[in-house]
Design a protein around this motif. Structure first.
Motif, PDB file in Angstrom:
ATOM      1  N   ALA A   1       0.780  -1.269  -0.137  1.00  0.00           N
ATOM      2  CA  ALA A   1      -0.046  -0.069   0.035  1.00  0.00           C
ATOM      3  C   ALA A   1       0.880   1.293   0.004  1.00  0.00           C
ATOM      4  CB  ALA A   1      -0.890   0.086   1.245  1.00  0.00           C
ATOM      5  N   GLU A   2       1.921   0.975   0.668  1.00  0.00           N
ATOM      6  CA  GLU A   2       2.799   2.334   0.974  1.00  0.00           C
ATOM      7  C   GLU A   2       3.420   2.691  -0.486  1.00  0.00           C
ATOM      8  OE1 GLU A   2       5.925   4.156   3.869  1.00  0.00           O
ATOM      9  OE2 GLU A   2       6.256   1.848   3.448  1.00  0.00           O
ATOM     10  N   ASN A   3       3.734   1.258  -1.159  1.00  0.00           N
ATOM     11  CA  ASN A   3       4.623   1.735  -2.487  1.00  0.00           C
ATOM     12  C   ASN A   3       3.541   2.563  -3.392  1.00  0.00           C
ATOM     13  OD1 ASN A   3       7.012   0.751  -1.512  1.00  0.00           O
ATOM     14  ND2 ASN A   3       6.474  -1.415  -2.650  1.00  0.00           N
ATOM     15  N   SER A   4       2.285   1.956  -3.341  1.00  0.00           N
ATOM     16  CA  SER A   4       1.206   2.577  -4.421  1.00  0.00           C
ATOM     17  C   SER A   4       1.071   3.910  -3.998  1.00  0.00           C
ATOM     18  CB  SER A   4      -0.083   1.778  -4.332  1.00  0.00           C
ATOM     19  OG  SER A   4       0.007   0.540  -4.734  1.00  0.00           O
ATOM     20  N   ALA A   5       0.916   4.388  -2.578  1.00  0.00           N
ATOM     21  CA  ALA A   5       0.579   5.454  -2.170  1.00  0.00           C
ATOM     22  C   ALA A   5       1.821   6.678  -2.721  1.00  0.00           C
ATOM     23  CB  ALA A   5       0.365   5.639  -0.670  1.00  0.00           C
ATOM     24  N   LEU A   6       3.052   6.187  -2.187  1.00  0.00           N
ATOM     25  CA  LEU A   6       4.382   6.968  -2.471  1.00  0.00           C
ATOM     26  C   LEU A   6       4.413   7.331  -4.121  1.00  0.00           C
ATOM     27  CD1 LEU A   6       6.905   5.553   0.195  1.00  0.00           C
ATOM     28  CD2 LEU A   6       5.772   7.186   0.176  1.00  0.00           C
ATOM     29  N   ALA A   7       4.133   6.420  -4.863  1.00  0.00           N
ATOM     30  CA  ALA A   7       4.098   6.767  -6.398  1.00  0.00           C
ATOM     31  C   ALA A   7       3.287   7.887  -6.601  1.00  0.00           C
ATOM     32  CB  ALA A   7       3.717   5.560  -7.134  1.00  0.00           C
ATOM     33  N   ARG A   8       2.328   8.275  -5.731  1.00  0.00           N
ATOM     34  CA  ARG A   8       1.045   9.309  -5.917  1.00  0.00           C
ATOM     35  C   ARG A   8       1.665  10.734  -4.900  1.00  0.00           C
ATOM     36  NH1 ARG A   8      -1.880   7.823  -9.643  1.00  0.00           N
ATOM     37  NH2 ARG A   8      -3.277   9.480  -9.292  1.00  0.00           N
ATOM     38  N   GLY A   9       2.888  10.523  -4.440  1.00  0.00           N
ATOM     39  CA  GLY A   9       3.312  11.456  -3.484  1.00  0.00           C
ATOM     40  C   GLY A   9       2.546  11.649  -2.099  1.00  0.00           C
ATOM     41  N   ILE A  10       1.814  10.464  -1.732  1.00  0.00           N
ATOM     42  CA  ILE A  10       1.099  10.223  -0.622  1.00  0.00           C
ATOM     43  C   ILE A  10       1.940   9.113   0.572  1.00  0.00           C
ATOM     44  CG2 ILE A  10      -1.144   9.486   0.644  1.00  0.00           C
ATOM     45  CD1 ILE A  10      -2.438   9.973  -2.413  1.00  0.00           C
ATOM     46  N   THR A  11       1.817   9.449   1.781  1.00  0.00           N
ATOM     47  CA  THR A  11       2.643   8.594   2.742  1.00  0.00           C
ATOM     48  C   THR A  11       1.764   7.791   3.269  1.00  0.00           C
ATOM     49  OG1 THR A  11       2.015  10.031   4.589  1.00  0.00           O
ATOM     50  CG2 THR A  11       3.959  10.625   3.560  1.00  0.00           C
ATOM     51  N   GLN A  12       2.001   6.470   3.807  1.00  0.00           N
ATOM     52  CA  GLN A  12       1.289   5.384   4.352  1.00  0.00           C
ATOM     53  C   GLN A  12       0.405   5.945   5.538  1.00  0.00           C
ATOM     54  OE1 GLN A  12       0.971   2.374   3.428  1.00  0.00           O
ATOM     55  NE2 GLN A  12       0.034   1.527   5.101  1.00  0.00           N
ATOM     56  N   PRO A  13       0.558   6.782   6.390  1.00  0.00           N
ATOM     57  CA  PRO A  13      -0.263   7.597   7.335  1.00  0.00           C
ATOM     58  C   PRO A  13      -1.345   8.394   6.691  1.00  0.00           C
ATOM     59  CG  PRO A  13       2.028   7.866   8.309  1.00  0.00           C
ATOM     60  CD  PRO A  13       1.868   7.237   6.731  1.00  0.00           C
ATOM     61  N   GLN A  14      -1.179   8.889   5.517  1.00  0.00           N
ATOM     62  CA  GLN A  14      -1.866   9.888   4.887  1.00  0.00           C
ATOM     63  C   GLN A  14      -2.878   8.863   4.196  1.00  0.00           C
ATOM     64  OE1 GLN A  14       0.528  11.892   2.440  1.00  0.00           O
ATOM     65  NE2 GLN A  14       0.781  13.775   3.724  1.00  0.00           N
ATOM     66  N   LEU A  15      -2.409   7.765   3.684  1.00  0.00           N
ATOM     67  CA  LEU A  15      -3.320   6.802   2.856  1.00  0.00           C
ATOM     68  C   LEU A  15      -4.341   6.320   3.940  1.00  0.00           C
ATOM     69  CD1 LEU A  15      -4.286   5.291   0.346  1.00  0.00           C
ATOM     70  CD2 LEU A  15      -2.548   3.493   1.097  1.00  0.00           C
ATOM     71  N   LEU A  16      -3.857   5.980   5.243  1.00  0.00           N
ATOM     72  CA  LEU A  16      -4.898   5.381   6.134  1.00  0.00           C
ATOM     73  C   LEU A  16      -6.051   6.506   6.266  1.00  0.00           C
ATOM     74  CD1 LEU A  16      -2.504   3.680   8.741  1.00  0.00           C
ATOM     75  CD2 LEU A  16      -3.970   2.521   6.968  1.00  0.00           C
ATOM     76  N   ILE A  17      -5.738   7.542   6.338  1.00  0.00           N
ATOM     77  CA  ILE A  17      -6.772   8.752   6.612  1.00  0.00           C
ATOM     78  C   ILE A  17      -7.414   8.707   5.627  1.00  0.00           C
ATOM     79  CG2 ILE A  17      -7.257  11.060   7.060  1.00  0.00           C
ATOM     80  CD1 ILE A  17      -4.723  11.160   8.957  1.00  0.00           C
ATOM     81  N   LEU A  18      -7.015   8.855   4.223  1.00  0.00           N
ATOM     82  CA  LEU A  18      -7.942   8.831   3.101  1.00  0.00           C
ATOM     83  C   LEU A  18      -9.001   7.578   2.929  1.00  0.00           C
ATOM     84  CD1 LEU A  18      -5.234  10.116   0.308  1.00  0.00           C
ATOM     85  CD2 LEU A  18      -7.035  11.633   1.586  1.00  0.00           C
ATOM     86  N   GLN A  19      -8.336   6.441   3.389  1.00  0.00           N
ATOM     87  CA  GLN A  19      -8.995   5.193   3.339  1.00  0.00           C
ATOM     88  C   GLN A  19      -9.990   5.276   4.214  1.00  0.00           C
ATOM     89  OE1 GLN A  19      -5.725   2.227   3.843  1.00  0.00           O
ATOM     90  NE2 GLN A  19      -6.311   1.451   1.802  1.00  0.00           N
ATOM     91  N   VAL A  20      -9.910   5.759   5.526  1.00  0.00           N
ATOM     92  CA  VAL A  20     -11.119   5.879   6.445  1.00  0.00           C
ATOM     93  C   VAL A  20     -12.052   6.876   6.000  1.00  0.00           C
ATOM     94  CG1 VAL A  20     -11.665   6.721   8.973  1.00  0.00           C
ATOM     95  CG2 VAL A  20      -9.873   4.956   8.474  1.00  0.00           C
ATOM     96  N   LEU A  21     -11.621   8.073   5.540  1.00  0.00           N
ATOM     97  CA  LEU A  21     -12.811   8.911   5.015  1.00  0.00           C
ATOM     98  C   LEU A  21     -13.277   8.581   3.673  1.00  0.00           C
ATOM     99  CD1 LEU A  21     -10.579  12.283   5.777  1.00  0.00           C
ATOM    100  CD2 LEU A  21     -12.575  11.422   7.030  1.00  0.00           C
ATOM    101  N   GLY A  22     -12.484   7.759   3.059  1.00  0.00           N
ATOM    102  CA  GLY A  22     -13.040   6.964   2.164  1.00  0.00           C
ATOM    103  C   GLY A  22     -14.517   6.223   2.123  1.00  0.00           C
ATOM    104  N   GLU A  23     -14.871   5.849   3.297  1.00  0.00           N
ATOM    105  CA  GLU A  23     -16.135   5.492   3.704  1.00  0.00           C
ATOM    106  C   GLU A  23     -17.230   6.410   3.366  1.00  0.00           C
ATOM    107  OE1 GLU A  23     -15.687   4.024   7.528  1.00  0.00           O
ATOM    108  OE2 GLU A  23     -14.373   2.281   6.984  1.00  0.00           O
TER     109      GLU A  23
END
Length: 178
Positions: free
Chosen positions: A32-54
């Motif tokens: 997940a971090e590799n996918s996020a970093l490729a878009r300039g997003i960190t792992q902690p940021q991705l977690l928040i985006l996923q939760v808000l993505g509900e």
């Protein structure tokens, strides 16, 4: 290493479910971090985006609980997401003191791109494991977390039950005070 001897009481860590689950978690998080970093997003940021993505706007305290970090850590990461335009603040419908955050349109776009890559990895994993196990893996892991006092963040009763199971025995606290 030929002169080093294994203690006969030793057992491979991989025989323990908690160790294996942690290994799986690390592997999934790295992907997940590799996918996020490729878009300039960190792992902690991705977690928040996923939760808000509900789709539900959340307070900082709710974001912190759902992403397994302190309120301070959630605040720092949320501020980064606000600066990047990936989330936005909104008013609480009934409580003027509570500020909520939700995904912005840019946030939805970035989350969808990361989710697509994650979905592809998960589908490859399911295919490799076989349909019988692969299709039920998420359900099995979710059920196991609930049974082992993992709680469900968002269900106050389940959270309270999980917290009550994690309390230290009185004698441990008494020793620390000594």
């Amino acid at each position: 290493m030929d002169d080093v001897r294994r203690d006969p009481r030793g057992t491979p860590a991989t025989k323990r479910l908690n160790y294996t689950a942690y290994r799986l978690s690390r592997a999934l998080n790295r992907a997940a971090e590799n996918s996020a970093l490729a878009r300039g997003i960190t792992q902690p940021q991705l977690l928040i985006l996923q939760v808000l993505g509900e789709g539900m706007p959340l307070s900082n305290a709710q974001v912190a609980r759902r992403t397994f970090v302190s309120s301070q850590a959630a605040h720092v990461v949320s501020e980064e997401l606000l600066e990047a335009g990936l989330i936005e603040k909104v008013e609480h419908p009934t409580n003027r003191r509570v500020r909520l955050v939700k995904l912005s349109e840019k946030g939805w776009t970035e989350l969808e791109a990361c989710t697509e890559e994650l979905r592809e990895r998960e589908e490859r994993l399911s295919a490799e494991l076989g349909a019988e196990l692969g299709d039920s893996l998420n359900e099995v892991l979710d059920r196991a977390a609930a049974l082992l006092a993992g709680g469900y963040f968002g269900d106050k009763d389940a959270e309270a039950e999980a917290v009550s199971r994690r309390r230290r025995p009185e004698r441990t606290r008494a020793k620390r005070k000594s």
